[in-house]
Enzyme design. Structure first.
Site, short mmCIF file in Angstrom:
data_model
loop_
_atom_site.label_atom_id
_atom_site.label_comp_id
_atom_site.label_asym_id
_atom_site.label_seq_id
_atom_site.Cartn_x
_atom_site.Cartn_y
_atom_site.Cartn_z
N ILE A 12 19.62 24.07 3.70
CA ILE A 12 20.44 23.97 5.12
C ILE A 12 21.84 24.55 4.17
O ILE A 12 22.61 25.32 5.04
CB ILE A 12 20.81 22.66 5.77
CG1 ILE A 12 19.32 22.03 5.97
CG2 ILE A 12 21.72 22.72 6.72
CD1 ILE A 12 19.22 20.67 6.63
N PHE A 72 25.68 18.83 1.40
CA PHE A 72 24.39 18.92 1.79
C PHE A 72 23.48 18.40 0.53
O PHE A 72 22.29 18.74 0.57
CB PHE A 72 24.01 20.57 1.93
CG PHE A 72 24.68 20.89 3.24
CD1 PHE A 72 24.13 20.79 4.44
CD2 PHE A 72 25.94 21.55 3.24
CE1 PHE A 72 24.97 21.27 5.76
CE2 PHE A 72 26.57 22.19 4.07
CZ PHE A 72 26.21 22.06 5.36
N ALA A 74 21.66 16.24 -1.12
CA ALA A 74 20.93 14.93 -1.33
C ALA A 74 19.56 15.19 -1.27
O ALA A 74 19.06 16.20 -1.12
CB ALA A 74 21.28 14.33 0.09
N ASN A 91 22.01 9.41 -6.65
CA ASN A 91 22.51 10.61 -6.39
C ASN A 91 23.33 10.54 -4.67
O ASN A 91 24.30 11.22 -4.47
CB ASN A 91 21.24 11.91 -6.05
CG ASN A 91 22.05 13.18 -5.55
OD1 ASN A 91 23.08 13.75 -6.32
ND2 ASN A 91 21.46 13.60 -4.59
N THR A 116 21.22 11.93 8.69
CA THR A 116 19.71 12.08 9.01
C THR A 116 19.26 11.35 10.20
O THR A 116 19.93 10.00 10.54
CB THR A 116 18.73 11.56 8.13
OG1 THR A 116 17.46 11.80 8.41
CG2 THR A 116 18.96 10.65 7.37
N TYR A 140 15.55 6.30 1.47
CA TYR A 140 16.26 7.51 1.81
C TYR A 140 17.25 7.33 3.04
O TYR A 140 18.40 7.72 3.04
CB TYR A 140 15.31 8.37 2.33
CG TYR A 140 16.12 9.73 3.13
CD1 TYR A 140 16.75 10.63 2.33
CD2 TYR A 140 15.63 10.13 4.31
CE1 TYR A 140 17.44 11.58 2.89
CE2 TYR A 140 16.17 11.13 5.04
CZ TYR A 140 17.18 11.96 4.34
OH TYR A 140 17.55 13.00 4.84
N ASN A 169 14.65 17.34 13.22
CA ASN A 169 13.63 17.98 12.29
C ASN A 169 14.23 19.37 12.14
O ASN A 169 13.90 20.33 13.02
CB ASN A 169 12.33 17.88 12.85
CG ASN A 169 11.67 16.60 12.50
OD1 ASN A 169 12.28 15.75 13.11
ND2 ASN A 169 10.69 16.69 11.71
N PHE A 207 -1.41 14.08 9.78
CA PHE A 207 -1.19 12.80 9.53
C PHE A 207 -1.42 11.72 10.63
O PHE A 207 -0.43 11.24 11.01
CB PHE A 207 -0.18 12.49 8.66
CG PHE A 207 0.19 13.39 7.44
CD1 PHE A 207 -1.11 13.71 6.58
CD2 PHE A 207 1.49 13.72 6.89
CE1 PHE A 207 -0.72 14.42 5.42
CE2 PHE A 207 1.51 14.52 5.60
CZ PHE A 207 0.37 14.75 4.93
N ASP A 284 5.90 6.81 9.51
CA ASP A 284 6.08 7.78 10.45
C ASP A 284 6.14 7.21 11.93
O ASP A 284 5.16 6.76 12.20
CB ASP A 284 4.92 8.95 10.57
CG ASP A 284 5.24 9.90 9.37
OD1 ASP A 284 6.22 10.19 9.27
OD2 ASP A 284 4.24 10.56 9.13
N1 UFG Z 1 3.04 15.87 8.99
C1 UFG Z 1 1.56 16.42 8.99
N2 UFG Z 1 1.17 17.00 7.91
C2 UFG Z 1 1.96 17.38 6.96
C3 UFG Z 1 3.24 17.33 6.98
C4 UFG Z 1 3.88 16.44 8.17
O1 UFG Z 1 1.18 15.74 10.14
O2 UFG Z 1 1.65 18.14 6.08
C5 UFG Z 1 3.64 15.23 10.26
C6 UFG Z 1 4.39 13.88 9.89
O3 UFG Z 1 3.59 13.05 9.76
C7 UFG Z 1 5.40 13.93 10.95
C8 UFG Z 1 5.68 15.50 11.40
O4 UFG Z 1 4.59 16.19 10.80
O5 UFG Z 1 4.88 13.42 12.00
C9 UFG Z 1 6.96 16.18 10.59
O6 UFG Z 1 7.00 15.58 9.42
P1 UFG Z 1 7.93 16.45 8.29
O7 UFG Z 1 7.60 15.82 7.05
O8 UFG Z 1 8.31 17.95 8.67
O9 UFG Z 1 9.40 15.42 8.98
P2 UFG Z 1 9.97 14.03 9.19
O10 UFG Z 1 9.66 13.98 10.61
O11 UFG Z 1 8.92 13.23 8.47
O12 UFG Z 1 11.23 14.03 8.49
C10 UFG Z 1 12.30 14.63 9.05
C11 UFG Z 1 13.30 15.11 7.71
C12 UFG Z 1 13.62 13.89 6.97
C13 UFG Z 1 14.12 13.03 7.73
C14 UFG Z 1 13.34 12.34 9.18
C15 UFG Z 1 14.08 11.52 9.60
O13 UFG Z 1 12.55 15.96 6.96
O14 UFG Z 1 14.45 14.43 6.02
O15 UFG Z 1 12.92 13.60 9.76
O16 UFG Z 1 13.19 10.62 10.49
F1 UFG Z 1 14.28 11.77 6.99
#
Ligand code: UFG
Length: 325
Positions: A12, A72, A74, A91, A116, A140, A169, A207, A284
């Site tokens: 970012i 940014f 972190a 950090n 976040t 986090y 996201n 997932f 999640d």
């Molecule tokens: N997912 C999959 N397969 C993968 C990766 C992710 O199914 O290989 C799913 C996750 O389970 C989730 C969705 O895709 O349901 C999005 O996952 P991300 O890891 O891309 O993003 P997150 O929603 O987990 O996380 C984002 C930010 C984090 C922040 C969070 C806030 O990337 O830094 O939102 O809830 F903390």
């Protein structure tokens, strides 16, 4: 304005540096390159150093009179933060504290903080607005919320004005194709899917397909990186004009399931790839969508890349140009 971008070599941060420079601001990046890349800093000076290093900050703030600092730098891996919370508190909290103290000492009054959606924890309702209860469920999210609390106290006591930008996201890449997402290891859905599409990854794993959503996969609010940067620029102008602190939830207010993101990526890339259903990933939430009306009202923020196809197109351009040339 003269702006210090801490973490300007990261995903970012590097997009922010570009936008600020192209808007005729003078930009200096501070980055220790632990996660960022030297070649991602395409504009302005790069100072390689740690944000928690008082001597580096002393020198920077003595050499430059900054109007604002954007932060940014972190660590962002939720799973890692559970296994190694010390890394996150050190950090994300302690080092940020050092930065804030140096700002106060050198009379720099404007701070923009990458926060976040993780500060909210498991959503109690959706879409999530700024008034939603804050109960983060991992170190986090807690580390980011601690900084938000610190910022309230620093405003009250020292007059440090801040804007906390709570991303949902973040996704996509610079439409010029110059910059993009390069996490190592990568854990985010969009780049992982596109790695599967380009053949750099054997498959994409979903997932969990047993969530209480239409197709059983998790729903998220994907927001383009350039739109996030626009929100930062607008927040900075607002802070300068009003002299007051603020917090904004930033998303498009539209949720897409993991399956929908995969289907869209297949269309955009014109590639087919293997999709494997696996167990849920711990922590999640089923649905996480932003209510970003406050940012729209107060900042006049208008996301330009609010279609999922466009977000994925820019990320696909980066994947194909940068990684698989
Ligand atoms: N997912 C999959 N397969 C993968 C990766 C992710 O199914 O290989 C799913 C996750 O389970 C989730 C969705 O895709 O349901 C999005 O996952 P991300 O890891 O891309 O993003 P997150 O929603 O987990 O996380 C984002 C930010 C984090 C922040 C969070 C806030 O990337 O830094 O939102 O809830 F903390």
């Amino acid at each position: 304005m003269k702006i210090l971008v801490v973490g300007g070599a990261g995903y970012i941060g590097s997009h922010m540096v570009k936008q600020l420079a192209l808007s005729n601001h003078e930009v200096v990046t501070l980055d220790n390159l632990s996660c960022g890349y030297k070649d991602a800093v395409k504009y302005g000076e790069l100072v390689i150093g740690d944000l928690g290093d008082v001597n580096v900050l002393k020198q920077l703030f003595s050499n430059h009179k900054f109007d604002a600092v954007m932060h940014f730098a972190a660590f962002i891996e939720v799973g890692e933060s559970v296994i190694n919370p010390a890394k996150y508190y050190h950090n994300n909290v302690s080092n940020t504290h050092v930065l804030l103290d140096a700002m106060v000492k050198h009379d720099i009054e404007n701070f923009i903080f990458s926060s976040t959606a993780a500060i909210f924890g498991e959503p109690q309702y959706t879409p999530v607005d700024e008034g939603h209860p804050q109960h983060p469920i991992n170190p986090y999210g807690r580390s980011k919320l601690m900084v938000e609390h610190m910022l309230e106290d620093y405003d009250e006591a020292y007059g440090l004005k801040s804007t906390c930008m709570r991303y949902f996201n973040a996704a996509g890449a610079d439409p010029d194709g110059e910059l993009g997402e390069r996490h190592n290891p990568e854990s985010h859905l969009v780049p992982l899917i596109l790695q599967a599409a380009s053949g750099r990854r054997a498959d994409i794993k979903i997932f969990g397909q047993d969530y209480p959503t239409d197709d059983g996969t998790c729903v998220r609010d994907y927001v383009h990186i350039n739109d996030l940067c626009d929100a930062h620029s607008l927040a900075l102008s607002r802070m300068q004009k009003t002299g007051s602190s603020a917090r904004y939830n930033l998303g498009n207010g539209k949720g897409f399931s993991v399956q929908q993101v995969i289907d869209t990526a297949k269309q955009v890339s014109c590639r087919d790839f293997k999709v494997v259903i696996t167990d849920r990933r711990a922590g999640d939430p089923a649905v996480l969508v932003a209510d970003a009306r406050l940012a729209k009202q107060e900042l006049n923020w208008q996301p330009k890349f609010d279609q999922l196809e466009t977000i994925i197109e820019t990320a696909w351009q980066w994947e194909t140009n940068f990684f698989t040339q």
